[in-house]
Enzyme design. Structure first.
Site, mmCIF file in Angstrom:
data_model
loop_
_atom_site.group_PDB
_atom_site.id
_atom_site.type_symbol
_atom_site.label_atom_id
_atom_site.label_comp_id
_atom_site.label_asym_id
_atom_site.label_seq_id
_atom_site.Cartn_x
_atom_site.Cartn_y
_atom_site.Cartn_z
ATOM 1 N N HIS A 465 0.833 -1.205 0.000
ATOM 2 C CA HIS A 465 0.000 0.000 0.000
ATOM 3 C C HIS A 465 0.871 1.260 0.000
ATOM 4 O O HIS A 465 0.727 2.136 -0.853
ATOM 5 C CB HIS A 465 -0.914 -0.010 1.231
ATOM 6 C CG HIS A 465 -1.760 1.214 1.365
ATOM 7 N ND1 HIS A 465 -3.072 1.246 0.967
ATOM 8 C CD2 HIS A 465 -1.466 2.462 1.808
ATOM 9 C CE1 HIS A 465 -3.547 2.462 1.178
ATOM 10 N NE2 HIS A 465 -2.598 3.224 1.688
ATOM 11 N N GLU A 466 1.783 1.328 0.967
ATOM 12 C CA GLU A 466 2.639 2.524 1.049
ATOM 13 C C GLU A 466 3.527 2.623 -0.183
ATOM 14 O O GLU A 466 3.813 3.727 -0.663
ATOM 15 C CB GLU A 466 3.476 2.503 2.331
ATOM 16 C CG GLU A 466 2.666 2.504 3.625
ATOM 17 C CD GLU A 466 1.584 3.576 3.673
ATOM 18 O OE1 GLU A 466 1.719 4.626 3.007
ATOM 19 O OE2 GLU A 466 0.569 3.355 4.366
HETATM 20 ZN ZN ZN Z 1 -2.686 5.260 2.050
#
Ligand code: ZN
Length: 677
Positions: A465-466
């Site tokens: 995600h990051e």
């Molecule tokens: Zn995020």
């Protein structure tokens, strides 16, 4: 003051900050000089005798405040991931000064006069599309800061912004204090049920805190979640849960409750000054969603099915709990524990069995490989480039043709002095206004360090995600830094990060990269199938937890009279009104809900993850429909979204990628909210 690295040209490779020569005492004079320089630059723009042009006003603004940006970026990144008491004191001292500085510029009449004059004639200026949008956004930003108000009202706006900056900083520091302050020190018999990885992490935490030979559970999420999931000690689970959900709500000088009261009151006043009914309406007017009605509609479309699903899940937990001799109702500190038992029974899946296959380094490799496959990027470690902490790894990013794209810093481990959670940030943004400037991106996680470091499936998703946010910054190809990468509307910014998670969970990725840390053997097909089938497990719970938080956020910021709000009663009423299942409980209670109160970025904006999930589920379905999750033609269209930054309207960008408007169907299917278990 001599020898302040902020006053020198950096000769470091690729413009990486010279971390080894930056010291805490350099920041205050650097901030002071940077603000003065910025003021002089603004005065030069407004004092110009020449009539406003796009170049002498908007582009001049883009060029202004460079030193301030450089200092602020280094400061805020270090304050988030490597802070200490001295740095925190500077943060408290400078937050109001910086807010006042920004507000002063935002309320500068001369400056707004020039921008407004250009805005009036915007169609006649012969601007390119990105320039037109940039001008429109500058104008909107000034209007939203109060540029069109009377001078008395403008002064009030400035005072509010300044006070809010102080309150946000205090709020975050109070939560950090409670997380740091609290520890559960365990002896051997207290470890009942904990798998090896959780014991090892607890032993490491004990060593770091000077109680070697025992075990420590902290209030970091990576410490709390495994304990609530595995510990057979109901009494300890309860203590931990109560401490976790009481963060920020301890009476005394570090109590966040009065701060919340003041924050929402000031935000409501801000909104009313600008002609809105409440803060949510003000905030959402500048979003992809546009109105609080649209947000509420989406949340409620999901809320009903999520509660029904959670109810069905609860029935199963109750069965297991009864079988195991629990003669009391399920409580919030029981849910994860019995859910894990159900998961093991239904999917024959033990998180401790899965974790050895998720080695941090392999998952990082998998993320890089996905970026290569989809977008043609390569990552080469540069251990010759020192970062701010020995745990941080520095990577050089190149494109297919071998050209430098940017630097990527990976800061993966939890440690004292680092705030909890996971986030992506930048030391420098991509732009081409005065020649190509390459981005310098940092990803932060809070994994418990081990030998090797093993991740849960969710940790691995967070890593991706990051990294998706990181790619949004790295792939950016825009002219102006205010439009760079993640500088998009808040409810669109999670699209590039959330869609990227899908490639972590793709069987193609797991077969290659989910390898046992000791044997190197890939995860068995049977275990992989069970693992993927189990993904929709407990989604009723997860969706209720999240959507409940988003509804709470919206309610707090739609509150008609925050001045007289009794927060404790509000919380009780909220639970009743929404029918929040008692057994799930409020994961983010207001007193530690940092998204809402440690800054204003996600205030009336927590829904944005779900909004983005509609796009992300619908968008990834485009890939699975082709039968090839790396379909090159679709990947190229997706890359166009990452490249565009804020140069275009997000819905237009999405349509160009997908060929149509998004629908909610893929989201409901993804979370299996249409089928009851
Ligand atoms: Zn995020």
């Amino acid at each position: 003051m001599t020898e302040n690295p902020f006053f020198e040209t950096w000769t470091t490779p690729f413009g990486l900050p010279p971390f080894d020569s930056i010291r805490t005492e350099h920041f205050p004079p650097a901030f002071d000089r940077a603000m003065a320089e910025h003021n002089a630059e603004i005065a030069a723009i407004t004092g110009s005798a020449t009539a406003p042009t796009f170049a002498n006003t908007i582009e001049a603004l883009e060029r202004s405040g460079r030193l301030l940006e450089r200092v602020s970026r280094v400061f805020s990144n270090l304050d988030s991931s490597n802070n200490n008491d001295a740095l925190q004191a500077i943060a408290r001292d400078y937050a109001p000064k910086l807010a006042q500085h920004q507000m002063q510029i935002a309320l500068d009449e001369g400056l707004f006069g020039r921008i407004a004059a250009l805005y009036e004639r915007r169609e006649m200026l012969g601007l390119a599309r990105d320039q037109l949008r940039l001008l429109e956004r500058y104008h909107l930003r000034f209007v939203r800061s109060g540029a069109m108000l009377s001078s008395g009202q403008r002064a009030r706006m400035a005072a509010i912004a300044e006070r809010l900056a102080v309150l946000h900083t205090l709020f975050g520091q109070n939560v950090l204090h409670d997380e740091r302050d609290w520890r559960l020190v365990l002896d051997e018999p207290d470890l009942d049920g904990l798998p090896d990885f959780a014991r090892a992490a607890a032993a490491q935490a004990a060593e770091e805190r000077g109680v070697a030979g025992r075990w420590v559970i902290t209030l970091a999420r990576s410490s709390v979640e495994p304990f609530l999931t595995f510990s057979a000690r109901r009494d300890l689970r309860r203590s931990l849960w109560e401490a976790w959900t009481a963060r920020g709500a301890h009476e005394g000088p570090r109590d966040n409750v009065p701060l919340i009261h003041e924050i929402i009151t000031l935000r409501a006043e801000q909104a009313r000054l600008l002609g809105y009914n409440n803060f949510a309406d003000y905030r959402l007017d500048d979003s992809m969603a546009k109105t609080s009605d649209a947000v509420e509609r989406l949340l409620l479309q999901v809320w009903g099915p999520a509660k029904a699903k959670a109810g069905a899940e609860l029935a199963k937990l109750e069965n297991v709990a009864r079988d195991q001799g629990l003669n009391e109702p399920i409580e919030p500190w029981d849910w994860r524990y019995y859910a894990e038992k159900v998961r093991q029974a239904e999917y024959d899946l033990d998180e401790a069995e899965v974790k050895p296959y998720f080695v941090l380094d392999n998952m990082v490799e998998a993320a890089f490989d996905t970026a290569r496959h989809l977008f043609g990027l390569t990552f080469t470690e540069r251990s010759d480039l020192p970062a701010y902490h020995p745990d941080v790894r520095v990577w050089e990013v190149r494109d297919n043709a071998g050209s430098h794209v940017g630097l990527f810093l990976h800061d993966n481990f939890a440690r004292p002095g680092k705030r909890s959670g996971a986030w992506s940030s930048r030391y420098r943004d991509q732009e081409t206004l005065d020649g190509a400037v390459a981005p310098i991106v940092v990803n932060n996680n809070n994994f418990a360090k081990g030998e090797p470091t093993l991740l849960s499936f969710d940790d691995a998703l967070t890593l991706f995600h990051e990294f998706g946010h990181g790619l949004h910054s790295l792939l950016s190809r825009v002219r102006y830094r205010s439009q760079s990468g993640t500088a998009v509307r808040r409810d669109f910014v999670e699209f590039p990060s959330q869609i990227f998670e899908h490639w972590m969970a793709a069987p193609e990725t797991l077969r290659r990269y989910a390898r046992h840390y000791a044997t190197g053997k890939p995860i068995a097909e049977k275990l992989l199938r069970r693992l993927l089938a189990a993904r929709t497990f407990n989604q009723g719970f997860a969706t209720v937890e999240y959507t409940g938080s988003a509804l709470l956020d919206l309610d707090l910021h739609c509150e008609p009279s925050p001045e007289t709000l009794d927060l404790a009663r509000f919380e009780r009423d909220f639970l009743v009104r929404t029918g929040m299942p008692r057994e799930v409980g409020l994961r983010h209670r207001p007193a530690h809900f940092q998204h809402l109160f440690a800054g204003s970025g996600y205030a009336a904006g927590y829904y944005a993850y779900l909004w983005a999930e509609v796009l992300e589920a619908d968008g990834y379905a485009a890939f699975t429909e082709t039968g090839n999750v790396f379909d090159p033609e679709l990947a190229a269209r997706l890359k166009a979204i990452y490249r565009a930054g804020d140069t275009q309207d997000p819905m237009e960008l999405y349509r160009a990628f997908r060929g149509r408007d998004p629908t909610i169907d893929a989201l409901l299917k993804q979370r299996e909210l249409t089928v009851l278990p």
